[in-house]
Design a protein around this motif. Structure first.
Motif, short mmCIF file in Angstrom:
data_model
loop_
_atom_site.label_atom_id
_atom_site.label_comp_id
_atom_site.label_asym_id
_atom_site.label_seq_id
_atom_site.Cartn_x
_atom_site.Cartn_y
_atom_site.Cartn_z
N THR A 182 0.83 -1.21 0.00
CA THR A 182 0.00 0.00 0.00
C THR A 182 0.86 1.26 0.00
OG1 THR A 182 -1.74 -1.16 1.21
CG2 THR A 182 -1.80 1.24 1.25
N ALA A 183 1.99 1.19 0.70
CA ALA A 183 2.88 2.34 0.80
C ALA A 183 3.74 2.52 -0.45
CB ALA A 183 3.77 2.21 2.02
N GLY A 184 3.68 1.58 -1.39
CA GLY A 184 4.46 1.68 -2.61
C GLY A 184 5.91 1.25 -2.47
N LYS A 185 6.24 0.60 -1.36
CA LYS A 185 7.61 0.16 -1.14
C LYS A 185 7.87 -1.23 -1.71
CE LYS A 185 8.14 2.85 3.13
NZ LYS A 185 8.46 2.79 4.58
N VAL A 186 6.81 -1.99 -1.94
CA VAL A 186 6.90 -3.36 -2.42
C VAL A 186 5.80 -3.58 -3.45
CG1 VAL A 186 6.57 -5.78 -1.74
CG2 VAL A 186 7.93 -4.25 -0.30
N ARG A 187 6.07 -4.37 -4.49
CA ARG A 187 5.06 -4.66 -5.50
C ARG A 187 4.33 -5.98 -5.25
NH1 ARG A 187 7.64 -4.86 -11.08
NH2 ARG A 187 5.46 -4.93 -11.76
N TYR A 188 5.10 -7.04 -4.97
CA TYR A 188 4.52 -8.36 -4.79
C TYR A 188 5.07 -8.99 -3.52
CZ TYR A 188 3.45 -7.83 -9.79
OH TYR A 188 3.01 -7.38 -11.01
N LEU A 189 4.29 -9.94 -2.95
CA LEU A 189 4.69 -10.60 -1.71
C LEU A 189 4.99 -12.07 -1.95
CD1 LEU A 189 2.11 -9.16 0.86
CD2 LEU A 189 4.30 -8.19 0.09
N GLY A 190 5.93 -12.59 -1.15
CA GLY A 190 6.28 -14.00 -1.24
C GLY A 190 6.60 -14.57 0.12
N LEU A 191 6.62 -15.89 0.20
CA LEU A 191 7.04 -16.62 1.39
C LEU A 191 8.12 -17.61 0.99
CD1 LEU A 191 3.60 -17.57 3.05
CD2 LEU A 191 5.03 -15.56 3.54
N CYS A 192 8.93 -18.01 1.96
CA CYS A 192 9.96 -19.02 1.73
C CYS A 192 9.77 -20.19 2.69
CB CYS A 192 11.35 -18.43 1.94
SG CYS A 192 11.80 -17.14 0.78
N GLU A 193 9.92 -21.39 2.17
CA GLU A 193 9.90 -22.61 2.97
C GLU A 193 8.65 -22.71 3.87
OE1 GLU A 193 11.67 -25.14 2.64
OE2 GLU A 193 13.62 -24.58 1.80
N ALA A 194 7.52 -22.27 3.38
CA ALA A 194 6.26 -22.36 4.14
C ALA A 194 5.54 -23.65 3.79
CB ALA A 194 5.37 -21.16 3.83
N SER A 195 4.79 -24.18 4.74
CA SER A 195 3.97 -25.36 4.48
C SER A 195 2.74 -24.95 3.67
CB SER A 195 3.53 -25.99 5.80
OG SER A 195 2.64 -25.12 6.48
N ALA A 196 2.06 -25.94 3.10
CA ALA A 196 0.85 -25.66 2.33
C ALA A 196 -0.23 -24.98 3.17
CB ALA A 196 0.32 -26.95 1.70
N PRO A 197 -0.53 -25.44 4.40
CA PRO A 197 -1.55 -24.75 5.21
C PRO A 197 -1.18 -23.30 5.52
CG PRO A 197 -1.16 -26.95 6.06
CD PRO A 197 -0.09 -26.69 5.05
N THR A 198 0.09 -23.05 5.82
CA THR A 198 0.53 -21.68 6.10
C THR A 198 0.39 -20.81 4.86
OG1 THR A 198 2.07 -22.38 7.83
CG2 THR A 198 2.49 -20.25 6.80
N LEU A 199 0.73 -21.36 3.71
CA LEU A 199 0.61 -20.63 2.46
C LEU A 199 -0.84 -20.23 2.21
CD1 LEU A 199 2.01 -19.66 -0.15
CD2 LEU A 199 1.57 -21.93 -1.11
N GLU A 200 -1.75 -21.13 2.45
CA GLU A 200 -3.18 -20.83 2.25
C GLU A 200 -3.66 -19.74 3.20
OE1 GLU A 200 -5.94 -23.72 1.17
OE2 GLU A 200 -4.48 -25.31 0.82
N ARG A 201 -3.23 -19.80 4.46
CA ARG A 201 -3.62 -18.77 5.43
C ARG A 201 -3.09 -17.40 5.00
NH1 ARG A 201 -0.94 -20.91 10.55
NH2 ARG A 201 -1.39 -18.76 11.26
N ALA A 202 -1.85 -17.36 4.58
CA ALA A 202 -1.23 -16.10 4.16
C ALA A 202 -1.93 -15.53 2.94
CB ALA A 202 0.25 -16.33 3.87
N HIS A 203 -2.28 -16.39 2.00
CA HIS A 203 -2.89 -15.97 0.74
C HIS A 203 -4.26 -15.32 0.95
CE1 HIS A 203 -2.87 -15.97 -3.62
NE2 HIS A 203 -4.02 -16.62 -3.68
N LYS A 204 -4.91 -15.66 2.05
CA LYS A 204 -6.22 -15.06 2.36
C LYS A 204 -6.07 -13.62 2.85
CE LYS A 204 -8.49 -19.43 3.54
NZ LYS A 204 -9.07 -20.26 4.64
N VAL A 205 -4.90 -13.29 3.39
CA VAL A 205 -4.66 -11.94 3.90
C VAL A 205 -4.29 -11.01 2.75
CG1 VAL A 205 -3.21 -10.52 5.41
CG2 VAL A 205 -3.92 -12.82 6.13
#
Length: 329
Positions: A145-168
């Protein structure tokens, strides 16, 4: 240069990227001038996806990459990471910090070291087991939102964690180790990425150099190369894994390519949503990796490779026990 889309609606990037970690840390002696030349050569050849992190060095790799892309920012898709803090007293220990205030402070520091006003892809380097991923990603979303980052990523996350993050907030890419001797993501993570439309970025697709066939004995490593302490490069594990590499060499000879190209071509063949980031600091290795894009494996060849390298084929864990607990949270 061939390109691929990073995520369902993400950016187009070069079909392979360049992992920059070894230019500054973990793999023994390095030369900044050589690394800078390699970075320039990569950009000249159309590789625009550069991957670094604040913990490489620490901090020195971001400064190196920043100096190399100065004046060429428009030709770069720049990825960096936050979240891993090295222990001041024990180099084998890692601490993970996913607190929102740390997210903001880390981003500002990375922007300064890189000399840019926006990071294209900002990863949480490891998941903090003590901070809900929703809080961390929420703070990362504020950076978008602040224009400091364009896209978000995660590293070495499990599938359930990835799904939770993707909802945010939409997660554009998940980065995890993936290669012929590290096929752990096939258990659930790759399916989750495909289902959610998230790009998958394999790091160490050449098995930390082992799958190239250039490493024949532990003494091939510099004294300060972290692979000397890596379980897969020690004792009986080394010998067993060397046998696996011999199979790659034989298959590569039959194919008319190098072992590295065969291993990288296999990763590329696993799906168009995969964008591997083999690391190197040398131009000749980079050129060899680029040529892997021209190696097409038949279904029969893929089946033979799969039979030789099933899940769990490698001997030894991929990190020391002090680090393994940080994975797949």
């Amino acid at each position: 240069m061939q390109t691929r889309t990073l995520g369902k609606d993400g950016p187009r990037v070069s079909a392979i990227g360049l992992g920059c970690m070894g230019m500054s840390a973990f793999y023994g002696a390095h030369d900044d001038n050589e690394s800078r030349s390699t970075l320039h050569y990569a950009l000249d050849r159309g590789i625009n996806f550069l991957d670094t992190s604040d913990m490489y060095g620490p901090h020195t790799n971001e400064r190196l990459v920043g100096s190399a892309i100065k004046g060429r920012r428009d030709n770069v898709f720049l990825a960096t990471k936050f979240g891993i803090q090295l222990d001041a007293n024990d180099p084998h220990l890692r601490h993970v910090n996913g607190r929102p205030e740390y997210v903001h402070a880390s981003c500002d520091a990375s922007l300064k070291r890189l000399g840019v006003d926006c990071i294209d892809l900002y990863y949480q380097h490891r998941i903090d087991a003590n901070v809900p991923v929703e809080e961390t990603v929420g703070a990362m979303a504020e950076l978008v939102t602040a224009g400091k980052v364009r896209y978000l990523g995660l590293c070495e996350a499990s599938a359930p964690t990835l799904e939770r993050a993707h909802k945010v907030h939409p997660i554009t890419a998940l980065q995890s180790e993936y290669s012929l001797w590290t096929r752990d993501p096939e258990n659930a993570v790759l399916a989750a990425c495909k289902r959610l439309g998230i790009g998958f970025v394999p790091y160490s697709p050449l098995g930390r150099g082992f799958l190239t066939g250039a490493i024949n004995k532990p003494e091939d490593f510099d004294a300060d190369d972290f692979r000397r302490d890596n379980p897969r490069f020690q004792g009986d594990n080394f010998a067993r894994n060397l046998y696996l590499v011999e199979q790659i060499k034989a298959m590569a000879r039959d194919k008319g390519c190098s072992p590295a190209q065969l291993a990288l071509a296999w990763v590329l063949a696993q799906g168009e949503y995969l964008v591997p980031i083999p690391g190197t600091r040398r131009i000749n290795n980079l050129e060899e990796n680029i040529a892997a894009l021209n190696v097409t494996l038949t279904n029969s060849e893929l089946a033979s490779i799969d039979a030789a390298f099933p899940l769990g084929a490698a001997s030894g864990t991929r990190y020391q026990e002090s680090v393994m607990h940080l994975l797949a949270i």
